[in-house]
Enzyme design. Structure first.
Site, short mmCIF file in Angstrom:
data_model
loop_
_atom_site.label_atom_id
_atom_site.label_comp_id
_atom_site.label_asym_id
_atom_site.label_seq_id
_atom_site.Cartn_x
_atom_site.Cartn_y
_atom_site.Cartn_z
N GLU A 176 0.85 -1.21 -0.15
CA GLU A 176 -0.04 0.13 -0.02
C GLU A 176 0.65 1.25 -0.12
O GLU A 176 0.93 1.98 1.14
CB GLU A 176 -1.10 0.13 1.16
CG GLU A 176 -1.85 1.25 1.14
CD GLU A 176 -2.95 1.38 2.43
OE1 GLU A 176 -3.47 2.20 2.42
OE2 GLU A 176 -2.56 0.48 3.34
N LYS A 213 -2.68 -2.07 -2.96
CA LYS A 213 -3.78 -1.08 -2.44
C LYS A 213 -3.21 0.14 -2.76
O LYS A 213 -2.31 0.58 -2.20
CB LYS A 213 -3.95 -1.29 -1.07
CG LYS A 213 -5.20 -0.45 -0.38
CD LYS A 213 -5.58 -0.79 1.05
CE LYS A 213 -6.57 0.05 1.61
NZ LYS A 213 -6.81 -0.08 2.74
#
Length: 295
Positions: A176, A213
């Site tokens: 992420e 992500k």
């Protein structure tokens, strides 16, 4: 690695619920839920209250596998139970929802336009506990605030280095590197970020699996190329500070990108709501996010 969970995450319809508010963000999450700081006197009481909030969400009949593929949990949550079962086991065995664990320890100071992850000194021990608690994967967050090529390169390299350690433990890491949605050069940051991610994916051994992500991109379908990489199980989007309606609208314009929302998921929920009001609000939110995730 659980093959049924891997198949579900790779090809299932739905989105990931982010229920991983940690120490620093827990008071804000509780406040938004209607539980103010004078309701608890120490961390243990605070974590008990936030677990009650998460339990209410998870046990809601609206929180089900028809719409939700996975849920990201905080470390404290995997060590707590729902109806006598460890939270991760309850999610999978009772709800058919894949459990993930947030493993990062927060962000370092801003350098070169980015915030790397702080060191995670007990990561190996935490990953062992995650495996023992039947967690499928992990999540770790960095932040990109400026289109600084050196900084973005460092963020992605750090994410993938830790990600490989996580995969070696039998878990699937969610990489992420969040691009700040308020960044003045967000689109440029995303261009650099995608190229750095592609470089790191090309260096992975054939068997390594990761998830990504990412912030909802400025240019629609910008990350479609990454979805086709054989190492990538799924590309999911964070809400990044967008309100629920705006996040859903932007997500719907990106085909194949599914949600992994936190604030946008819990928006409008309150401890003072009746069960009917709570479930109705949560159900509408879940269906709206799901609709935006299956475009």
């Amino acid at each position: 690695m659980n093959s049924a969970q891997l198949d579900r995450m790779h090809s299932g319809k739905g989105f990931i619920a982010a229920l991983d508010q940690s120490g620093g963000s827990t008071p804000k999450a509780l406040s938004q839920y209607g539980v103010e700081e004078n309701s608890y006197t120490n961390d243990e009481e605070m974590y008990t209250l936030v677990h009650e909030m998460r339990t209410r969400i998870i046990k809601s009949p609206e929180f089900n596998s028809e719409y939700i593929l996975g849920a990201i949990l905080f470390e404290n949550t995997i060590d707590r139970k729902i109806d006598g079962q460890w939270t991760a086991d309850y999610l999978w065995e009772k709800k058919n929802i894949v459990p993930f664990l947030k493993v990062d320890k927060g962000l370092a100071d801003l350098i070169n336009g980015v915030q790397l992850m702080k060191p995670i000194p007990d990561l190996d021990e935490l990953l062992t506990r995650a495996v023992e608690k039947n967690v499928f994967g992990t999540k770790m967050r960095s932040v990109i605030k400026e289109a600084n090529a050196e900084g973005i390169r460092e963020v992605v390299a750090q994410q993938f280095k830790v990600g490989k350690q996580i995969f070696q433990k039998g878990l699937v890491p969610i990489i992420e590197p969040e691009v700040d949605i308020y960044s003045a050069d967000k689109e440029k940051s995303e261009e650099i970020l995608k190229e750095e991610i592609k470089k790191q994916l090309n260096l992975l051994d054939n068997d390594v699996k990761v998830m990504l992500k990412l912030s909802i991109p400025t240019v629609n379908d910008f990350y479609s190329e990454l979805m086709l990489d054989p190492h990538v199980v799924r590309v999911v989007a964070l809400s990044g500070g967008y309100g629920q309606e705006e996040a859903n609208e932007k997500l719907a314009q990106n085909h194949g990108l599914i949600a992994s929302f936190s604030r946008a998921l819990s928006e409008g929920l309150s401890a003072g709501q009746s069960d009917d009001a709570f479930n109705n609000k949560l159900g509408k939110t879940i269906k709206d996010i799901y609709t935006s995730s299956i475009t």
